[in-house]
Design an enzyme around this catalytic site. Structure first.
Site, PDB file in Angstrom:
ATOM      1  N   ASP A  33     -24.090 -48.969  15.258  1.00 59.14           N
ATOM      2  CA  ASP A  33     -24.987 -48.273  14.544  1.00 59.14           C
ATOM      3  C   ASP A  33     -25.644 -49.024  13.591  1.00 59.14           C
ATOM      4  O   ASP A  33     -25.222 -50.347  13.106  1.00 59.14           O
ATOM      5  CB  ASP A  33     -24.543 -46.872  14.348  1.00 59.14           C
ATOM      6  N   VAL A  91     -28.989 -44.758  21.563  1.00 60.45           N
ATOM      7  CA  VAL A  91     -29.766 -44.901  20.353  1.00 60.45           C
ATOM      8  C   VAL A  91     -30.804 -43.772  20.442  1.00 60.45           C
ATOM      9  O   VAL A  91     -30.928 -43.127  21.261  1.00 60.45           O
ATOM     10  CB  VAL A  91     -30.352 -46.280  19.857  1.00 60.45           C
ATOM     11  N   GLU A  93     -33.886 -41.085  20.798  1.00 61.99           N
ATOM     12  CA  GLU A  93     -34.691 -40.853  21.721  1.00 61.99           C
ATOM     13  C   GLU A  93     -36.137 -41.292  21.451  1.00 61.99           C
ATOM     14  O   GLU A  93     -36.844 -40.299  21.510  1.00 61.99           O
ATOM     15  CB  GLU A  93     -34.707 -39.396  22.388  1.00 61.99           C
ATOM     16  N   LYS A  98     -35.706 -47.860  21.073  1.00 62.14           N
ATOM     17  CA  LYS A  98     -34.732 -48.138  22.328  1.00 62.14           C
ATOM     18  C   LYS A  98     -35.309 -49.786  22.835  1.00 62.14           C
ATOM     19  O   LYS A  98     -34.532 -50.500  23.124  1.00 62.14           O
ATOM     20  CB  LYS A  98     -34.906 -47.349  23.414  1.00 62.14           C
ATOM     21  N   SER A 120     -32.279 -38.869  27.433  1.00 56.92           N
ATOM     22  CA  SER A 120     -32.674 -37.407  27.627  1.00 56.92           C
ATOM     23  C   SER A 120     -33.939 -37.280  28.904  1.00 56.92           C
ATOM     24  O   SER A 120     -34.052 -36.490  29.601  1.00 56.92           O
ATOM     25  CB  SER A 120     -32.980 -36.297  26.738  1.00 56.92           C
ATOM     26  N   HIS A 141     -27.056 -39.572  32.160  1.00 53.46           N
ATOM     27  CA  HIS A 141     -27.398 -38.316  31.150  1.00 53.46           C
ATOM     28  C   HIS A 141     -26.353 -37.674  31.136  1.00 53.46           C
ATOM     29  O   HIS A 141     -25.936 -36.960  31.782  1.00 53.46           O
ATOM     30  CB  HIS A 141     -28.653 -37.507  31.959  1.00 53.46           C
ATOM     31  N   ASN A 144     -23.134 -32.713  26.642  1.00 50.36           N
ATOM     32  CA  ASN A 144     -22.682 -32.639  25.192  1.00 50.36           C
ATOM     33  C   ASN A 144     -21.791 -31.560  25.543  1.00 50.36           C
ATOM     34  O   ASN A 144     -22.228 -30.228  25.650  1.00 50.36           O
ATOM     35  CB  ASN A 144     -23.865 -32.292  24.325  1.00 50.36           C
ATOM     36  N   ASN A 191     -33.289 -32.249  32.267  1.00 52.25           N
ATOM     37  CA  ASN A 191     -34.108 -32.031  30.963  1.00 52.25           C
ATOM     38  C   ASN A 191     -35.575 -31.451  31.294  1.00 52.25           C
ATOM     39  O   ASN A 191     -36.354 -30.971  30.525  1.00 52.25           O
ATOM     40  CB  ASN A 191     -33.971 -33.173  29.824  1.00 52.25           C
TER      41      ASN A 191
HETATM   42  N1  LIG Z   1     -27.747 -34.606  22.038  1.00 50.60           N
HETATM   43  C1  LIG Z   1     -27.627 -34.478  23.422  1.00 50.60           C
HETATM   44  O1  LIG Z   1     -27.003 -33.527  23.701  1.00 50.60           O
HETATM   45  C2  LIG Z   1     -27.887 -35.717  24.191  1.00 50.60           C
HETATM   46  C3  LIG Z   1     -27.607 -35.598  25.699  1.00 50.60           C
HETATM   47  C4  LIG Z   1     -27.602 -36.577  26.594  1.00 50.60           C
HETATM   48  C5  LIG Z   1     -28.390 -37.665  26.132  1.00 50.60           C
HETATM   49  N2  LIG Z   1     -28.871 -37.736  24.936  1.00 50.60           N
HETATM   50  C6  LIG Z   1     -29.713 -39.073  24.573  1.00 50.60           C
HETATM   51  O2  LIG Z   1     -28.668 -39.853  23.882  1.00 50.60           O
HETATM   52  C7  LIG Z   1     -29.548 -40.792  22.876  1.00 50.60           C
HETATM   53  C8  LIG Z   1     -28.957 -40.231  21.701  1.00 50.60           C
HETATM   54  O3  LIG Z   1     -28.772 -38.855  21.283  1.00 50.60           O
HETATM   55  P1  LIG Z   1     -28.051 -38.178  20.039  1.00 50.60           P
HETATM   56  O4  LIG Z   1     -28.525 -36.779  20.411  1.00 50.60           O
HETATM   57  O5  LIG Z   1     -26.889 -38.864  19.929  1.00 50.60           O
HETATM   58  O6  LIG Z   1     -29.067 -38.832  18.727  1.00 50.60           O
HETATM   59  P2  LIG Z   1     -28.667 -38.970  17.163  1.00 50.60           P
HETATM   60  O7  LIG Z   1     -30.024 -39.186  16.574  1.00 50.60           O
HETATM   61  O8  LIG Z   1     -27.578 -38.030  17.035  1.00 50.60           O
HETATM   62  O9  LIG Z   1     -28.161 -40.532  17.250  1.00 50.60           O
HETATM   63  C9  LIG Z   1     -28.808 -41.622  17.499  1.00 50.60           C
HETATM   64  C10 LIG Z   1     -28.165 -42.895  17.078  1.00 50.60           C
HETATM   65  O10 LIG Z   1     -28.803 -43.913  17.022  1.00 50.60           O
HETATM   66  C11 LIG Z   1     -28.712 -44.798  16.080  1.00 50.60           C
HETATM   67  N3  LIG Z   1     -29.688 -45.826  15.840  1.00 50.60           N
HETATM   68  C12 LIG Z   1     -31.052 -45.939  15.791  1.00 50.60           C
HETATM   69  N4  LIG Z   1     -31.541 -47.038  15.934  1.00 50.60           N
HETATM   70  C13 LIG Z   1     -30.430 -47.963  16.514  1.00 50.60           C
HETATM   71  C14 LIG Z   1     -30.465 -49.387  16.430  1.00 50.60           C
HETATM   72  N5  LIG Z   1     -31.295 -50.082  16.422  1.00 50.60           N
HETATM   73  N6  LIG Z   1     -28.848 -49.840  16.682  1.00 50.60           N
HETATM   74  C15 LIG Z   1     -28.240 -48.882  17.163  1.00 50.60           C
HETATM   75  N7  LIG Z   1     -27.932 -47.695  16.729  1.00 50.60           N
HETATM   76  C16 LIG Z   1     -29.228 -47.146  16.437  1.00 50.60           C
HETATM   77  C17 LIG Z   1     -29.256 -43.820  14.908  1.00 50.60           C
HETATM   78  O11 LIG Z   1     -28.543 -44.352  13.703  1.00 50.60           O
HETATM   79  C18 LIG Z   1     -28.264 -42.551  15.421  1.00 50.60           C
HETATM   80  O12 LIG Z   1     -26.761 -42.728  14.598  1.00 50.60           O
HETATM   81  C19 LIG Z   1     -30.883 -40.149  23.182  1.00 50.60           C
HETATM   82  O13 LIG Z   1     -31.599 -40.792  23.830  1.00 50.60           O
HETATM   83  C20 LIG Z   1     -30.747 -38.869  23.462  1.00 50.60           C
HETATM   84  O14 LIG Z   1     -32.025 -38.319  24.109  1.00 50.60           O
HETATM   85  C21 LIG Z   1     -28.604 -36.827  24.063  1.00 50.60           C
END
Ligand SMILES: NC(=O)c1ccc[n+]([C@@H]2O[C@H](COP(=O)([O-])OP(=O)(O)OC[C@H]3O[C@@H](n4cnc5c(N)ncnc54)[C@H](O)[C@@H]3O)[C@@H](O)[C@H]2O)c1
Length: 287
Positions: A33, A91, A93, A98, A120, A141, A144, A191
């Site tokens: 991260d 990372v 969304e 990304k 997502s 996908h 959670n 989604n």
């Molecule tokens: N929250 C959910 O329920 C869920 C479910 C399925 C998929 N997703 C997908 O998973 C991904 C992450 O979602 P989340 O809820 O964990 O978001 P989040 O905001 O909690 O976490 C994202 C993380 O990515 C990190 N990040 C940003 N830029 C980065 C980089 N260059 N290198 C490394 N890390 C980096 C951020 O610091 C952060 O800790 C998204 O694409 C989201 O759509 C989320």
């Protein structure tokens, strides 16, 4: 191929869940991260998840926090995933976040390594286009909390090979997860539909038709859902829900995906749901 070590990019809400699932099943993770603070929070979240497993699951393996710690490396340097067998990217969304991650990852990881894009809504074909190995990119996908959910939506991009899908299915077999494989379109199945629910629930709240508690209660008590749409949005993270709606709106150019102003306002106010202790509902103790 054995899964000895997996690179996990992004250690937020979902990334921490992915790491938990891996270490519970005996697989080591290199967790990347952007700051040490975020990585420290992620480590604490994983250890807390591992401690709670006996309370929440009858079937998941039991692992001591000491063993879990042995299976995790935390780093801010993407180069450290160079020796990993598979990469799971989680990372933010946002395509602008990304895309450069995939461009860098493509330079760092050996040619044969596959990338699981956990998103997502962003199309997998678009994500794969940022790499020189689109056949090795597959969409994941995850639901959670990741380690407690037995089923996952898997998305085939335009170029995703059968070999890449097989590799991912073998990983999910180790993690005890069933995969439902679908084709690529923004928002996939889950989604594209669920974000309409959550967004409309926010509009209902904004229009003062009912309180957040009432809206969620109707879904739980009348429809028998485990969680209401606003609680679900709080669990996902309101920032992620907002960004996902923006991706759907931009992709389909259909006004039905326009993000509810109240949802956007809560994000700008810093109320992101469970992860900040307040969203549509308040979560005392999680602030
Ligand atoms: N929250 C959910 O329920 C869920 C479910 C399925 C998929 N997703 C997908 O998973 C991904 C992450 O979602 P989340 O809820 O964990 O978001 P989040 O905001 O909690 O976490 C994202 C993380 O990515 C990190 N990040 C940003 N830029 C980065 C980089 N260059 N290198 C490394 N890390 C980096 C951020 O610091 C952060 O800790 C998204 O694409 C989201 O759509 C989320």
């Amino acid at each position: 191929m054995q899964f000895k070590q997996i690179g996990v990019l992004g250690a937020g809400n979902i990334g921490s869940g992915v790491v938990t699932d891996l270490v519970l099943h005996g697989i080591s993770a290199v967790v990347v991260d952007i700051s040490q603070d975020i990585l420290k929070r992620a480590q604490a979240a994983v250890l807390n998840n591992v401690r709670c497993v006996p309370l929440l699951s009858k079937t998941l393996p039991r692992v001591t926090p000491e063993d879990a710690l042995q299976r995790m490396v935390f780093t801010t340097d993407l180069q450290d995933v160079a020796s990993c067998d598979f990469i799971i990217e989680n990372v933010t969304e946002d395509w602008h976040v990304k895309k450069p991650v995939y461009e860098q990852l493509d330079r760092v990881a050996p040619r044969e390594v596959c990338f699981g894009a956990n998103t997502s809504c962003i199309p997998i074909t678009q994500i794969a286009s940022a790499t020189g190995r689109p056949a090795n990119v597959v969409g994941i996908h995850l639901m959670n909390p990741v380690h407690l959910k037995p089923t996952v939506e898997v998305i085939r991009g335009f170029h995703t090979s059968d070999g890449t899908v097989d590799t991912l299915l073998r990983l999910f077999a180790v993690l005890g997860k069933e995969a439902i494989i679908v084709q690529d379109m923004p928002g996939f199945v889950s989604n594209r539909i669920s974000h309409l629910f959550m967004n409309e629930a926010a509009f209902v709240l904004q229009d003062n038709v009912a309180t957040a508690e009432q809206i969620d209660s109707i879904f739980k008590k009348c429809f028998g859902h485990k969680m209401g749409p606003l609680e679900t949005a709080d669990l996902i993270g309101l920032d992620t829900v907002m960004r996902s709606l923006d991706v759907l709106y931009e992709s389909f150019r259909d006004p039905k995906y326009r993000c509810c102003p109240l949802l956007r306002k809560l994000v700008h106010a810093g109320h992101l749901g469970r992860k900040t202790g307040r969203g549509f509902h308040a979560y005392p103790g999680l602030e």
